[in-house]
Design a protein around this motif. Sequence first.
Motif, PDB file in Angstrom:
ATOM      1  N   SER A 136       0.682  -1.059  -0.181  1.00 38.26           N
ATOM      2  CA  SER A 136       0.075   0.063   0.232  1.00 38.26           C
ATOM      3  C   SER A 136       0.994   1.386   0.102  1.00 38.26           C
ATOM      4  O   SER A 136       0.573   2.288  -0.357  1.00 38.26           O
ATOM      5  N   ARG A 137       1.725   1.308   1.153  1.00 42.45           N
ATOM      6  CA  ARG A 137       2.468   2.487   0.960  1.00 42.45           C
ATOM      7  C   ARG A 137       3.253   2.633  -0.929  1.00 42.45           C
ATOM      8  O   ARG A 137       3.950   3.799  -0.562  1.00 42.45           O
ATOM      9  N   PHE A 138       3.425   0.754  -1.259  1.00 41.34           N
ATOM     10  CA  PHE A 138       4.208   1.428  -2.665  1.00 41.34           C
ATOM     11  C   PHE A 138       3.327   2.574  -2.885  1.00 41.34           C
ATOM     12  O   PHE A 138       3.944   2.927  -3.953  1.00 41.34           O
ATOM     13  N   LEU A 139       2.363   1.474  -3.513  1.00 39.68           N
ATOM     14  CA  LEU A 139       0.951   2.336  -4.477  1.00 39.68           C
ATOM     15  C   LEU A 139       0.890   3.612  -4.542  1.00 39.68           C
ATOM     16  O   LEU A 139       1.262   4.391  -5.031  1.00 39.68           O
ATOM     17  N   GLN A 140       1.168   4.129  -3.022  1.00 39.49           N
ATOM     18  CA  GLN A 140       0.587   5.566  -2.888  1.00 39.49           C
ATOM     19  C   GLN A 140       1.830   6.057  -3.107  1.00 39.49           C
ATOM     20  O   GLN A 140       2.180   7.576  -3.271  1.00 39.49           O
ATOM     21  N   ALA A 141       3.173   5.903  -3.505  1.00 44.34           N
ATOM     22  CA  ALA A 141       4.645   6.823  -3.443  1.00 44.34           C
ATOM     23  C   ALA A 141       4.887   6.898  -4.728  1.00 44.34           C
ATOM     24  O   ALA A 141       4.723   7.936  -5.246  1.00 44.34           O
ATOM     25  N   LEU A 142       4.765   5.656  -5.629  1.00 39.94           N
ATOM     26  CA  LEU A 142       4.542   5.909  -6.806  1.00 39.94           C
ATOM     27  C   LEU A 142       3.955   6.584  -7.035  1.00 39.94           C
ATOM     28  O   LEU A 142       3.619   7.163  -8.189  1.00 39.94           O
ATOM     29  N   ASP A 143       2.648   6.641  -7.213  1.00 39.06           N
ATOM     30  CA  ASP A 143       1.643   7.480  -7.440  1.00 39.06           C
ATOM     31  C   ASP A 143       1.612   9.201  -7.308  1.00 39.06           C
ATOM     32  O   ASP A 143       1.656   9.926  -7.749  1.00 39.06           O
ATOM     33  N   ARG A 144       2.172   9.836  -6.183  1.00 36.24           N
ATOM     34  CA  ARG A 144       2.701  10.563  -5.720  1.00 36.24           C
ATOM     35  C   ARG A 144       3.590  11.278  -6.766  1.00 36.24           C
ATOM     36  O   ARG A 144       4.057  12.302  -6.942  1.00 36.24           O
ATOM     37  N   VAL A 145       5.052  10.122  -6.365  1.00 31.68           N
ATOM     38  CA  VAL A 145       6.454  10.719  -7.511  1.00 31.68           C
ATOM     39  C   VAL A 145       5.671  10.986  -9.472  1.00 31.68           C
ATOM     40  O   VAL A 145       6.092  12.069  -9.585  1.00 31.68           O
TER      41      VAL A 145
END
Length: 150
Positions: A136-145
Amino acid sequence: MSPVTILIDADACPVKDEIYRVALRFRAEVRVVSNAPFRIPDSPRVKRVVVSDSFDAADDWIAEAADARSVVVTADILLAERCLKAGARVLKHNGEEFTAASIGGAIATRAIMADLRAGMDGVGGGPAPFSKTDRSRFLQALDRVLVGMG
């Protein structure tokens, strides 16, 4: 403006499927770089890059391809450093972003841990298991980037 390219250090990447989904939404290009072929989605934006099995061949390919329009997904700290120097954004599989400010500490910690492991004669554990929270953290981070690279 050229599309963003997501470069995946794929041999041990647990979030490839998530990357494909997010890349589709952002119309990003994806390069799945590995020493052996992986199944990839049937998409003109996703390409498999199989390099030789020589030491660091995948890392070398990724580092040479990385630029300011790249997001590199890797847990390899030394590869992350090379990609940051090329201007790329770099994410670990758990969503943690390597930055110019954090990479020095990560390299130092890596060296300390290598010394500690060398003195333990194979006793001890590895990294913590990959969790749903990490995903979940990865998905949020990739989206943010990707939003930031617009």
